[in-house]
Every structure is written in structure tokens, then in C-alpha cells.
Design a protein around this motif. Sequence first.
Motif, PDB file in Angstrom:
ATOM      1  N   ARG A   8       0.822  -1.210   0.000  1.00 24.61           N
ATOM      2  CA  ARG A   8       0.000   0.000   0.000  1.00 24.61           C
ATOM      3  C   ARG A   8       0.858   1.262   0.000  1.00 24.61           C
ATOM      4  NH1 ARG A   8      -1.875  -3.891   3.494  1.00 24.61           N
ATOM      5  NH2 ARG A   8      -4.053  -4.557   3.306  1.00 24.61           N
ATOM      6  N   PHE A   9       2.088   1.151   0.499  1.00 23.53           N
ATOM      7  CA  PHE A   9       2.954   2.321   0.632  1.00 23.53           C
ATOM      8  C   PHE A   9       4.330   2.026   0.047  1.00 23.53           C
ATOM      9  CE2 PHE A   9       0.218   2.096   4.498  1.00 23.53           C
ATOM     10  CZ  PHE A   9      -0.618   3.164   4.199  1.00 23.53           C
ATOM     11  N   GLU A  10       4.924   3.049  -0.546  1.00 23.95           N
ATOM     12  CA  GLU A  10       6.252   2.897  -1.142  1.00 23.95           C
ATOM     13  C   GLU A  10       7.366   3.333  -0.206  1.00 23.95           C
ATOM     14  OE1 GLU A  10       6.954   1.371  -3.938  1.00 23.95           O
ATOM     15  OE2 GLU A  10       4.805   0.933  -4.136  1.00 23.95           O
ATOM     16  N   SER A  11       7.058   4.167   0.775  1.00 25.25           N
ATOM     17  CA  SER A  11       8.107   4.667   1.659  1.00 25.25           C
ATOM     18  C   SER A  11       7.496   5.206   2.948  1.00 25.25           C
ATOM     19  CB  SER A  11       8.901   5.789   0.976  1.00 25.25           C
ATOM     20  OG  SER A  11       8.065   6.928   0.766  1.00 25.25           O
ATOM     21  N   VAL A  12       8.353   5.383   3.957  1.00 24.83           N
ATOM     22  CA  VAL A  12       7.903   5.964   5.222  1.00 24.83           C
ATOM     23  C   VAL A  12       7.445   7.416   5.033  1.00 24.83           C
ATOM     24  CG1 VAL A  12       8.605   6.591   7.575  1.00 24.83           C
ATOM     25  CG2 VAL A  12       9.333   4.402   6.599  1.00 24.83           C
ATOM     26  N   GLU A  71       6.061   8.698   2.522  1.00 27.09           N
ATOM     27  CA  GLU A  71       4.749   8.670   1.870  1.00 27.09           C
ATOM     28  C   GLU A  71       3.650   8.436   2.908  1.00 27.09           C
ATOM     29  OE1 GLU A  71       2.095   5.765  -0.979  1.00 27.09           O
ATOM     30  OE2 GLU A  71       4.274   5.714  -1.212  1.00 27.09           O
ATOM     31  N   VAL A  72       3.917   7.548   3.875  1.00 25.89           N
ATOM     32  CA  VAL A  72       2.936   7.294   4.931  1.00 25.89           C
ATOM     33  C   VAL A  72       2.722   8.562   5.748  1.00 25.89           C
ATOM     34  CG1 VAL A  72       2.405   5.955   6.992  1.00 25.89           C
ATOM     35  CG2 VAL A  72       3.580   4.865   5.082  1.00 25.89           C
ATOM     36  N   ARG A  73       3.814   9.186   6.134  1.00 25.58           N
ATOM     37  CA  ARG A  73       3.722  10.375   6.994  1.00 25.58           C
ATOM     38  C   ARG A  73       2.974  11.504   6.298  1.00 25.58           C
ATOM     39  NH1 ARG A  73       8.801  13.105  10.330  1.00 25.58           N
ATOM     40  NH2 ARG A  73       7.502  14.369  11.726  1.00 25.58           N
ATOM     41  N   GLU A  74       3.304  11.734   5.037  1.00 25.21           N
ATOM     42  CA  GLU A  74       2.645  12.802   4.294  1.00 25.21           C
ATOM     43  C   GLU A  74       1.179  12.468   4.044  1.00 25.21           C
ATOM     44  OE1 GLU A  74       1.883  16.326   2.622  1.00 25.21           O
ATOM     45  OE2 GLU A  74       3.704  15.745   3.726  1.00 25.21           O
ATOM     46  N   GLY A  75       0.910  11.194   3.757  1.00 24.65           N
ATOM     47  CA  GLY A  75      -0.470  10.782   3.530  1.00 24.65           C
ATOM     48  C   GLY A  75      -1.327  10.959   4.771  1.00 24.65           C
ATOM     49  N   LEU A  76      -0.788  10.594   5.928  1.00 20.83           N
ATOM     50  CA  LEU A  76      -1.529  10.767   7.177  1.00 20.83           C
ATOM     51  C   LEU A  76      -1.764  12.245   7.475  1.00 20.83           C
ATOM     52  CD1 LEU A  76       0.077   7.986   9.405  1.00 20.83           C
ATOM     53  CD2 LEU A  76      -2.280   8.077   8.588  1.00 20.83           C
ATOM     54  N   TYR A 100      -3.923  13.560  10.386  1.00 21.63           N
ATOM     55  CA  TYR A 100      -3.280  12.831  11.482  1.00 21.63           C
ATOM     56  C   TYR A 100      -1.789  13.151  11.412  1.00 21.63           C
ATOM     57  CZ  TYR A 100      -2.150   9.229  14.888  1.00 21.63           C
ATOM     58  OH  TYR A 100      -1.714   8.575  16.028  1.00 21.63           O
ATOM     59  N   LEU A 101      -1.294  13.817  12.443  1.00 20.17           N
ATOM     60  CA  LEU A 101       0.100  14.260  12.439  1.00 20.17           C
ATOM     61  C   LEU A 101       0.982  13.187  13.065  1.00 20.17           C
ATOM     62  CD1 LEU A 101      -0.403  18.009  13.436  1.00 20.17           C
ATOM     63  CD2 LEU A 101      -0.380  16.954  11.175  1.00 20.17           C
ATOM     64  N   ALA A 102       1.531  12.342  12.214  1.00 16.23           N
ATOM     65  CA  ALA A 102       2.356  11.220  12.675  1.00 16.23           C
ATOM     66  C   ALA A 102       3.826  11.623  12.690  1.00 16.23           C
ATOM     67  CB  ALA A 102       2.158  10.022  11.749  1.00 16.23           C
ATOM     68  N   ASP A 103       4.545  11.136  13.706  1.00 21.34           N
ATOM     69  CA  ASP A 103       5.991  11.327  13.688  1.00 21.34           C
ATOM     70  C   ASP A 103       6.631  10.195  12.885  1.00 21.34           C
ATOM     71  OD1 ASP A 103       6.042   9.086  15.356  1.00 21.34           O
ATOM     72  OD2 ASP A 103       6.263  10.277  17.183  1.00 21.34           O
ATOM     73  N   VAL A 143       3.690   1.801  10.563  1.00 19.06           N
ATOM     74  CA  VAL A 143       2.607   1.559   9.600  1.00 19.06           C
ATOM     75  C   VAL A 143       3.181   1.015   8.296  1.00 19.06           C
ATOM     76  CG1 VAL A 143       0.802   2.654   8.212  1.00 19.06           C
ATOM     77  CG2 VAL A 143       1.066   3.270  10.626  1.00 19.06           C
ATOM     78  N   TYR A 144       4.286   1.587   7.847  1.00 26.38           N
ATOM     79  CA  TYR A 144       4.950   1.114   6.622  1.00 26.38           C
ATOM     80  C   TYR A 144       5.396  -0.337   6.769  1.00 26.38           C
ATOM     81  CZ  TYR A 144       8.632   0.609   3.107  1.00 26.38           C
ATOM     82  OH  TYR A 144       9.421   0.144   2.077  1.00 26.38           O
ATOM     83  N   LEU A 145       6.027  -0.664   7.903  1.00 31.20           N
ATOM     84  CA  LEU A 145       6.526  -2.025   8.120  1.00 31.20           C
ATOM     85  C   LEU A 145       5.376  -3.025   8.258  1.00 31.20           C
ATOM     86  CD1 LEU A 145       9.476  -1.357  10.586  1.00 31.20           C
ATOM     87  CD2 LEU A 145       9.634  -2.058   8.191  1.00 31.20           C
TER      88      LEU A 145
END
Length: 301
Positions: A5-9, A11-16, A21-24, A31-33
Motif C-alpha cells: 500500500r505504501f512505497e516509503s515511510v 509517503e505514509v507520513r505525508e499521507g496521514l 493525522y500528524l504522525a511522527d 505503519v509502513y513495516l
Amino acid sequence: MTDHRFESVPEVREGLRKVDYLADEGIAGIVYLADRLQKPILVEGPAGTGKTQLAKSVAELIGARLIRLQCYEGLDEAKALYEWNYKKQLLRIQANKGEGDSWSEVEEDLFSDEFLLERPLLEAIRADDPVVLLIDEVDRVEVETEALLLEILSDYQVSIPELGTITAKQIPLVFLTSNNTRELSEALKRRCLFLHVDYPDMEREKEIILTKVPDITENLADQVARIVRSLRQLELKKSPSVSETLDWANTLMLLGVEQIDAETASSTANILLKYQSDIAKAVREFAADKQGFKQFAPGPK
């Protein structure tokens, strides 16, 4: 099997971030792993720190259906996994009295999908569409009930005696949340990636306030974040959660407050705190630190 679902960490952070949702880096990384390793995430931390919201936000981000199992003391297989519709089965047996079908034919019919009541765990396993499975407050169930989860979390399959083994059509993203009210079994923990979500630091909480509270000024968001941080440093029965911080910020906006003073903080403390002893302690702290509130006052123009 499920495509990634995700190509990189990042990408997850920006998508959230796009779904508010402000993820560190740590949250985005787990989530990526979880997606890449096809493993559930066990999210622990104090109540109100955004554990449940993380699952909801990931579901929104990937366009998946959220299936939620709310855990509670006494939760059993019939409410978590499946049960048979006994009333409907009884009606089928009564209707058969005049039809003359053999018992083996009736029995085969009784234990078919028509009479099966799917509960959240089975619903997630059998889903054709993308789903995120949220097993919320798993620490509330008895240790014995955890055994229900082990087969699902290990192999993404469930066994129903009358139907056999049902394997997931696609691997769901699974989130288990815990407020750490009791120790979870080692067997359950081994099957999960672990994530601890604590209260955000002051700058991140300020950013959350600015994101979630419409039209709030940066100055007021800063005041709210600083006061909440000071309250969490007190010995309270229950520290303010992030959701209570947002409630307080919204309350101050509705009241037209631009500058928080000791009186305003005291009169609205019940929005942040839910125990009278905590409110009384906070009010005493506000009264003793009136000078501290002056730092928020705007300087001369």
C-alpha cells in the motif's frame, strides 16, 4: 495476496498529514513495516493519545473499510468471531416438517452461509474489499479470549467446525490498541509489531490544535499547549488527553477567548479534567501561578 500500500515511510507520513493525522517518523515507520511485513500493530499508550484515530486515519488514507471490534470484559467467540442464527435455524427445521427432507439435507442447509452471523473478526477475514481491522482496547478482554485472536493474527485464517478453515481473501491491516490496564500474553505480543504512543510534545500538540481547531490563532494554540503540558506534569488521576485538549481549545474559541488568564483556565478546567480532585488541584495551581499567565499577554503595540 495484498499488494503493498505504501512505497516509503515519508509517503505514509505525508499521507496521514493529508487526512489530518500528524504522525511522527516512528508512527509512520511502523505503519509502513506493518504493510510490508503483513503483521498487526499493537498500539499501547495512555487513553486519548490517538491510538484508535491512527487506525481510522490509515483506513481513510488507503480508502479501506474500517471494521472495528470493541473489546470488553466478557467478550466471547459469538460476539467477536461468529455465531449461528438459531431462531432462523429453528424456523427452517419447523418448515421442513411438511417437506420430508432427510435430516442430513436439513443439517447441511442449517450450517450454510444463509444462517451464519458474521462478527467483526470473520467479517474482516472474508472481506473482498480492502479493510482495516481495529481491535480496540484489547487489554479489556480476559486472557482466555486472546486465544481467539492468535490464529487470525498468525495465519489470517479462522476455523469454523461446520464450515472448515476460512482463509483471508486479502490481508487486512490490523491494529490492536491497549491502554495497558493489564499485561497482554507473550504469544499475542510476538505476533505484532509494537508501537507506543505517548502524549505529544508541546510543539506537536500545538500543531495538532492548529490542524484540528478551525480559525484558532497560533497564539491561542500555543497557550493551550503550554497549559496542558503543565497540567500533565501534576500528579493527577487522569491527565488531559489530546481529544480533551481539542475540546478545551474549541471551548475557548466558542467563548471568544483570545488570552487565557487564571480565571478563564479555572472556570473551564472541567473540559480538560474529569475528576473533581484533579480540577481542584489544577485550580490551585492556576491561582498560585497567576504571574505565569502574564507571559501569554500580548506586549505593547
